[in-house]
Write a protein that holds these residues in place. Structure first.
Motif, PDB file in Angstrom:
ATOM      1  N   VAL A 217       0.810  -1.226   0.000  1.00 16.30           N
ATOM      2  CA  VAL A 217       0.000   0.000   0.000  1.00 16.30           C
ATOM      3  C   VAL A 217       0.839   1.271   0.000  1.00 16.30           C
ATOM      4  CG1 VAL A 217      -1.974  -1.085   1.111  1.00 16.30           C
ATOM      5  CG2 VAL A 217      -0.178  -0.105   2.523  1.00 16.30           C
ATOM      6  N   ARG A 218       2.150   1.191   0.321  1.00 12.13           N
ATOM      7  CA  ARG A 218       2.979   2.397   0.337  1.00 12.13           C
ATOM      8  C   ARG A 218       4.448   2.001   0.183  1.00 12.13           C
ATOM      9  NH1 ARG A 218       5.488   3.014   5.334  1.00 12.13           N
ATOM     10  NH2 ARG A 218       4.665   1.661   6.990  1.00 12.13           N
ATOM     11  N   ARG A 219       5.242   2.994  -0.208  1.00  9.55           N
ATOM     12  CA  ARG A 219       6.676   2.758  -0.335  1.00  9.55           C
ATOM     13  C   ARG A 219       7.302   2.611   1.056  1.00  9.55           C
ATOM     14  NH1 ARG A 219      11.669   5.330  -0.669  1.00  9.55           N
ATOM     15  NH2 ARG A 219      13.007   4.597  -2.376  1.00  9.55           N
ATOM     16  N   VAL A 220       8.167   1.598   1.203  1.00 10.80           N
ATOM     17  CA  VAL A 220       8.766   1.298   2.504  1.00 10.80           C
ATOM     18  C   VAL A 220      10.277   1.179   2.326  1.00 10.80           C
ATOM     19  CG1 VAL A 220       8.858  -0.324   4.429  1.00 10.80           C
ATOM     20  CG2 VAL A 220       6.704   0.065   3.253  1.00 10.80           C
ATOM     21  N   GLU A 221      11.015   1.686   3.304  1.00 12.32           N
ATOM     22  CA  GLU A 221      12.459   1.507   3.333  1.00 12.32           C
ATOM     23  C   GLU A 221      12.813   0.743   4.601  1.00 12.32           C
ATOM     24  OE1 GLU A 221      13.992   5.443   3.130  1.00 12.32           O
ATOM     25  OE2 GLU A 221      13.809   5.590   0.959  1.00 12.32           O
ATOM     26  N   VAL A 222      13.720  -0.205   4.492  1.00  9.81           N
ATOM     27  CA  VAL A 222      14.052  -1.060   5.631  1.00  9.81           C
ATOM     28  C   VAL A 222      15.516  -1.474   5.534  1.00  9.81           C
ATOM     29  CG1 VAL A 222      13.380  -3.195   4.466  1.00  9.81           C
ATOM     30  CG2 VAL A 222      13.334  -3.094   6.967  1.00  9.81           C
ATOM     31  N   ARG A 223      16.130  -1.691   6.692  1.00  4.08           N
ATOM     32  CA  ARG A 223      17.509  -2.168   6.724  1.00  4.08           C
ATOM     33  C   ARG A 223      17.532  -3.471   7.505  1.00  4.08           C
ATOM     34  NH1 ARG A 223      22.751   0.401   9.643  1.00  4.08           N
ATOM     35  NH2 ARG A 223      21.371   0.090  11.409  1.00  4.08           N
ATOM     36  N   TYR A 224      18.267  -4.457   7.016  1.00  7.63           N
ATOM     37  CA  TYR A 224      18.299  -5.762   7.661  1.00  7.63           C
ATOM     38  C   TYR A 224      19.646  -6.423   7.379  1.00  7.63           C
ATOM     39  CZ  TYR A 224      17.371  -7.521   2.955  1.00  7.63           C
ATOM     40  OH  TYR A 224      17.447  -7.805   1.625  1.00  7.63           O
ATOM     41  N   ARG A 225      19.945  -7.455   8.158  1.00  7.92           N
ATOM     42  CA  ARG A 225      21.166  -8.228   7.970  1.00  7.92           C
ATOM     43  C   ARG A 225      20.830  -9.582   7.357  1.00  7.92           C
ATOM     44  NH1 ARG A 225      22.517  -7.830  14.142  1.00  7.92           N
ATOM     45  NH2 ARG A 225      20.255  -7.657  14.037  1.00  7.92           N
ATOM     46  N   ILE A 226      21.688 -10.016   6.432  1.00  8.83           N
ATOM     47  CA  ILE A 226      21.482 -11.312   5.798  1.00  8.83           C
ATOM     48  C   ILE A 226      22.833 -12.023   5.698  1.00  8.83           C
ATOM     49  CG2 ILE A 226      21.725 -10.393   3.447  1.00  8.83           C
ATOM     50  CD1 ILE A 226      19.541 -12.442   2.616  1.00  8.83           C
ATOM     51  N   ALA A 227      22.828 -13.323   5.964  1.00 15.15           N
ATOM     52  CA  ALA A 227      24.065 -14.101   5.978  1.00 15.15           C
ATOM     53  C   ALA A 227      24.530 -14.381   4.555  1.00 15.15           C
ATOM     54  CB  ALA A 227      23.852 -15.407   6.728  1.00 15.15           C
ATOM     55  N   HIS A 228      25.799 -14.092   4.290  1.00 13.18           N
ATOM     56  CA  HIS A 228      26.397 -14.390   2.992  1.00 13.18           C
ATOM     57  C   HIS A 228      26.964 -15.813   2.984  1.00 13.18           C
ATOM     58  CE1 HIS A 228      26.774 -10.205   0.986  1.00 13.18           C
ATOM     59  NE2 HIS A 228      25.701 -10.257   1.762  1.00 13.18           N
ATOM     60  N   ARG A 229      27.541 -16.193   1.874  1.00 12.78           N
ATOM     61  CA  ARG A 229      28.066 -17.555   1.709  1.00 12.78           C
ATOM     62  C   ARG A 229      29.026 -17.948   2.823  1.00 12.78           C
ATOM     63  NH1 ARG A 229      27.845 -20.494  -3.112  1.00 12.78           N
ATOM     64  NH2 ARG A 229      26.784 -19.345  -4.776  1.00 12.78           N
ATOM     65  N   ASP A 230      29.865 -16.976   3.257  1.00 14.80           N
ATOM     66  CA  ASP A 230      30.879 -17.291   4.260  1.00 14.80           C
ATOM     67  C   ASP A 230      30.318 -17.306   5.683  1.00 14.80           C
ATOM     68  OD1 ASP A 230      30.364 -14.638   4.657  1.00 14.80           O
ATOM     69  OD2 ASP A 230      32.433 -13.934   4.384  1.00 14.80           O
ATOM     70  N   GLY A 231      29.002 -17.080   5.819  1.00 15.68           N
ATOM     71  CA  GLY A 231      28.375 -17.110   7.138  1.00 15.68           C
ATOM     72  C   GLY A 231      28.328 -15.767   7.819  1.00 15.68           C
ATOM     73  N   ALA A 232      29.015 -14.753   7.286  1.00 14.93           N
ATOM     74  CA  ALA A 232      29.029 -13.426   7.903  1.00 14.93           C
ATOM     75  C   ALA A 232      27.761 -12.673   7.518  1.00 14.93           C
ATOM     76  CB  ALA A 232      30.256 -12.649   7.442  1.00 14.93           C
ATOM     77  N   TYR A 233      27.218 -11.931   8.482  1.00 16.67           N
ATOM     78  CA  TYR A 233      26.029 -11.115   8.221  1.00 16.67           C
ATOM     79  C   TYR A 233      26.447  -9.780   7.602  1.00 16.67           C
ATOM     80  CZ  TYR A 233      22.858 -14.215  10.737  1.00 16.67           C
ATOM     81  OH  TYR A 233      22.084 -15.280  11.119  1.00 16.67           O
ATOM     82  N   HIS A 234      25.765  -9.382   6.529  1.00 12.88           N
ATOM     83  CA  HIS A 234      25.978  -8.089   5.891  1.00 12.88           C
ATOM     84  C   HIS A 234      24.703  -7.260   6.022  1.00 12.88           C
ATOM     85  CE1 HIS A 234      29.687  -8.851   3.211  1.00 12.88           C
ATOM     86  NE2 HIS A 234      29.592  -9.856   4.082  1.00 12.88           N
ATOM     87  N   TRP A 235      24.870  -5.981   6.264  1.00  8.66           N
ATOM     88  CA  TRP A 235      23.713  -5.080   6.286  1.00  8.66           C
ATOM     89  C   TRP A 235      23.271  -4.799   4.856  1.00  8.66           C
ATOM     90  CZ3 TRP A 235      20.720  -3.825  10.230  1.00  8.66           C
ATOM     91  CH2 TRP A 235      21.223  -3.937  11.525  1.00  8.66           C
ATOM     92  N   HIS A 236      21.976  -4.869   4.609  1.00  5.78           N
ATOM     93  CA  HIS A 236      21.387  -4.512   3.322  1.00  5.78           C
ATOM     94  C   HIS A 236      20.330  -3.445   3.540  1.00  5.78           C
ATOM     95  CE1 HIS A 236      23.421  -8.067   1.898  1.00  5.78           C
ATOM     96  NE2 HIS A 236      22.990  -7.878   0.670  1.00  5.78           N
ATOM     97  N   ALA A 237      20.278  -2.514   2.610  1.00  6.36           N
ATOM     98  CA  ALA A 237      19.240  -1.484   2.627  1.00  6.36           C
ATOM     99  C   ALA A 237      18.286  -1.759   1.481  1.00  6.36           C
ATOM    100  CB  ALA A 237      19.858  -0.100   2.493  1.00  6.36           C
ATOM    101  N   ALA A 238      16.995  -1.752   1.774  1.00  4.45           N
ATOM    102  CA  ALA A 238      15.994  -2.115   0.761  1.00  4.45           C
ATOM    103  C   ALA A 238      14.924  -1.045   0.664  1.00  4.45           C
ATOM    104  CB  ALA A 238      15.363  -3.463   1.089  1.00  4.45           C
ATOM    105  N   ALA A 239      14.431  -0.867  -0.541  1.00 11.52           N
ATOM    106  CA  ALA A 239      13.262  -0.038  -0.797  1.00 11.52           C
ATOM    107  C   ALA A 239      12.239  -0.909  -1.512  1.00 11.52           C
ATOM    108  CB  ALA A 239      13.630   1.174  -1.643  1.00 11.52           C
ATOM    109  N   ILE A 240      11.012  -0.924  -1.004  1.00  9.15           N
ATOM    110  CA  ILE A 240       9.944  -1.765  -1.559  1.00  9.15           C
ATOM    111  C   ILE A 240       8.748  -0.864  -1.827  1.00  9.15           C
ATOM    112  CG2 ILE A 240       8.790  -3.998  -1.339  1.00  9.15           C
ATOM    113  CD1 ILE A 240      10.399  -4.406   1.261  1.00  9.15           C
ATOM    114  N   ALA A 241       8.137  -1.007  -3.004  1.00 10.96           N
ATOM    115  CA  ALA A 241       7.033  -0.115  -3.369  1.00 10.96           C
ATOM    116  C   ALA A 241       5.939  -0.901  -4.079  1.00 10.96           C
ATOM    117  CB  ALA A 241       7.542   1.009  -4.277  1.00 10.96           C
TER     118      ALA A 241
END
Length: 777
Positions: A217-241
């Motif tokens: 229903v609206r544009r949203v911005e969010v930041r989250y961590r996701i595990a990469h291949r090596d197991g380390a978490y990386h911060w990602h910034a996302a925009a969803i509309a």
């Protein structure tokens, strides 16, 4: 093949498809059920779905490569333009059917292949199976919006080439996820989309899920961590509309890796130009607004910068933290583990999690879950204060423990009350019939006295278990305490002062006045025992409003208006360990034989059953305060409980006695016979209803509340009143369960005689019900 191609309306796209169908990166879980259905219905070994679109066909089964007969298979499939197609290739049997939507348009094709030796056969059965598979495919496509994907196949291909995670979502979940998501996480493309979601840091899953929901229903911005291949978490910034031109609920999201490029308190790491390119959010705002503890340290653990959460949550000024060794804030017992965690992070270049106690500005230690990441110059620290969660978990454990003990004590008390009813009644009969100067009468009186003490004990157990029936009514607490003052002064003794502080304009309380009197007396006796030879007891009242904030801190409390009664003393007080167990039944600090340990537990159960709240405050060497919060009543208030008069009234009416316990039923029948009544015994509800359907006259039905056989006392009373509207009803029970009396309270107008009861109480209650109006069941 050319004939098949010319028969298909989308000729050029189809010819391209024969050379190698475009394959979607659509997750395969949508058609997993279709594949299983094909295997079960016609022994098929593979099932292919081709979606129809203006730019050609899109294959959504995402096979790992064409087999040697792929062209022949597709040619056969494309022959199913408007009919079911079947072909026998010797050892292999193939079939295809058009997928037709609700409005009659073709959505695509479904094709299956299998070996004849496995049981797949040409014929009418296979044709009907293909029609069923096509219908199932149409339902899947139209319920998920998959028919929209082929129109954007070129965009999907473009998305797979970009260095960002791109996805399209519909009401049923993800419709498309770009290759980047699988590349960075190492998740196999054949796995379900949930495998990708499980790579998101557990603490970030809820916020990401909510953002995806809001994006419809609206544009949203969010930041989250996701595990990469090596197991380390990386911060990602996302925009969803939301996407408005597709129809229905759809949204598109784009997420980029911002780890190492986040501007923290003026410290810029990584490539500045790329950091600016990835500036999806105002990173300084995130740093400032985060309620979690964020800090940048040097490799020695000294704080270079900290966000405002350190001040808001722990009370530390940021300026005072700069340059400080973070390990000095950690509890001495946890420092070695924290240093080891940092060392591992430096060695492995991976996020390291832990939980340590961190000191706030007041000197108290808070449990904090932490995560650290290290680069060549800095340590990035993240922490979340878990104090509130730990407190909630402890409250839940305590509530569950009290509930379990309450159920146990309530059940024991109920069964024990049935036995006490017979013991007390027979002892009373012996006392009445034996001569006053005989030893036998003395023994009977001792039995009766012991039974009465047992009844008092079970009453307290039932109060704790919140199964004691309450006659809650609007009560003038000021008047009740005034009537009780004389009794309290006599009970406490002259060595102790007792002071009443009444609030002006005190609201009436919705409470059982008899139980409230008992609770106040118990609290004053406890206070007296805690003070030794002398001291002061203060009883205060006040009108209180418990708001939403208080309710959030105490989850069992409903916001609203309450009448507060506080009983305080100047005694020895309690230690924190004693306070933690104060409401447990049978827990006491008194010597053996001087206390049952049921006083406070009884009050706890009574207050909770009344819809109220109880709080205990105590300090060693200072004293104790117990505050009772009772719901405010809007009705006209009554005062203290009415006192009963002596005498055993008689009668000659007919009483139907319904009781499943034979021993209790026989005893009750004898008691009523001795009072002049004619009794008709019934061992269960079915027998009682049969008697009520007969012409036998019945003036009163005396029924137990808790009975086996599928119908309890209240349900029996409702059915009996339908048969005989003027029938009067009296309930009896060792306790009143919520299923019978709403939240443990008597229905308005109903009568109940609590087990165990003496002959006098039985006579008075039966007479009162018979002389009154017909009681509602």
């Amino acid at each position: 093949m050319n004939e098949a191609l010319s028969a298909y309306p989308k000729g050029s796209a189809t010819r391209n498809a024969i050379g190698g169908l475009a394959t979607s990166s659509l997750l395969p879980q949508y058609f997993a059920s279709l594949t299983r259905l094909a295997e079960r219905l016609c022994r098929a070994e593979s099932c292919v779905v081709l979606l129809d679109g203006p730019d050609g066909l899109l294959r959504v089964d995402r096979a790992e490569g064409a087999n040697e007969n792929e062209a022949e298979f597709l040619e056969m499939a494309l022959g199913a333009v408007d009919r079911v197609s079947q072909q026998d290739f010797g050892a292999t049997v193939r079939a295809a059917a058009p997928i037709i939507g609700r409005s009659g348009e073709r959505l695509g094709l479904v094709a299956v292949s299998g070996r004849a030796t496995s049981g797949m056969r040409l014929g009418e059965a296979l044709r009907e199976t293909m029609i069923a598979l096509a219908d199932e495919a149409a339902a899947i496509i139209e319920s998920t919006g998959l028919e929209l994907l082929p129109d954007r196949n070129a965009l999907c291909t473009l998305a797979d080439t970009l260095p960002a995670i791109i996805w399209m979502q519909g009401g049923a979940g993800a419709l498309f996820v770009s290759d980047r998501a699988y590349e960075i996480t190492g998740v196999d493309r054949g796995e379900a989309v949930t495998a990708l979601f499980e790579k998101v840091h557990p603490e970030d899953r809820a916020i990401l899920h909510q953002a995806c929901e809001d994006a419809f229903v609206r544009r949203v911005e969010v930041r989250y961590r996701i595990a990469h291949r090596d197991g380390a978490y990386h911060w990602h910034a996302a925009a969803i509309a939301p996407v408005t031109d597709l129809g229905g609920s759809h949204a598109v999201g784009v997420a980029v890796d911002i780890d190492g490029h986040l501007s923290l308190g003026g410290i810029q790491t990584g490539d500045g130009a790329r950091g600016a390119q990835l500036n999806i959010f105002d990173r300084q705002q995130i740093w400032t607004l985060s309620q979690d503890l964020l800090a940048v340290l040097d490799l020695g653990g000294h704080i270079l910068d900290a966000n405002p959460a350190w001040t808001d949550g722990l009370g530390h000024g940021v300026d005072g933290l700069l340059g400080a060794d973070i390990f000095t804030l950690i509890h001495p017992d946890d420092r070695q583990a924290a240093r080891a965690c940092l060392a591992l992070a430096m060695d492995g270049s991976r996020d390291r999690q832990g939980e340590y106690r961190i000191r706030d500005a007041a000197g108290r230690y808070r449990p904090v879950t932490t995560s650290v990441r290290v680069d060549s110059r800095h340590v990035y620290f993240y922490g979340r204060d878990m104090s509130a969660q730990r407190e909630s978990e402890e409250q839940l454990r305590q509530a569950q423990k009290m509930e379990a003990v309450g159920q146990l004590t309530g059940g024991v008390a109920h069964d024990f009350n049935n036995l006490l009813t017979v013991i007390l009644g027979n002892a009373e009969s012996l006392v009445d019939t034996l001569s006053a100067d005989t030893e036998a009468r003395l023994h009977a009186e001792l039995v009766m006295s012991a039974a009465e003490r047992g009844a008092e004990l079970t009453g307290r157990m039932l109060a704790f278990a919140r199964r004691q029936p309450l006659d809650a009514r609007s009560t003038d607490v000021t008047r009740l305490l005034g009537d009780l003052e004389r009794l309290l002064r006599r009970t406490i003794g002259e060595s102790f002062e007792i002071e009443f502080v009444h609030a002006a304009g005190l609201w009436p309380a919705l409470v059982d006045p008899g139980q409230l009197e008992s609770a106040i007396v118990n609290l004053c006796i406890n206070a007296r025992d805690a003070m030794g030879r002398s001291g002061r007891i203060t009883i205060e009242t006040a009108n209180m409003h418990l708001d939403e904030g208080y309710s959030r801190q105490h989850s069992e409390v409903q916001p609203g208006q309450y009448v507060m009664i506080a009983v305080s003393d100047t005694g020895c007080g309690m230690s924190p360990e004693t306070m933690a167990r104060a409401f447990e039944p049978f827990f006491t600090t008194k010597p053996v034989g001087e206390g049952t340990g049921l006083g406070l537990s009884m009050i706890y159960g009574f207050i909770k059953q009344s819809g109220g709240h109880i709080m205990l405050y105590s300090e060693l060497g200072v004293g104790t305060v117990v505050r009772l919060y009772l719901p405010r009543s809007q009705a006209v208030a009554a005062g203290a409980t009415e006192r009963r008069t002596d005498g055993a009234p008689m009668g000659n009416e007919t009483v139907l006695v319904v009781e499943d316990e034979a021993m209790v039923r026989d005893h009750l029948t004898k008691q009523l016979d001795s009072l002049g009544y004619r009794c008709i015994p019934a061992q269960n509800a079915a027998v009682a209803l049969a008697l009520l359907r007969s012409p036998i006259p019945v003036d009163l039905m005396f029924t137990d509340l808790v009975m086996p056989g599928g119908m309890n006392g209240r349900e029996l009373a409702e059915e009996a009143r339908r048969l005989r509207p003027e029938l009067k009803v009296l309930f009896s029970s060792g306790y009143a369960e919520n299923a019978l009396l709403h939240q443990g309270r008597l229905p308005r107008g109903a009568h109940l005689l609590q087990k165990p009861y003496r002959r006098q109480a039985l006579a008075e209650k039966v007479r009162a019900v018979l002389d009154g109006d017909a009681a509602s069941a």
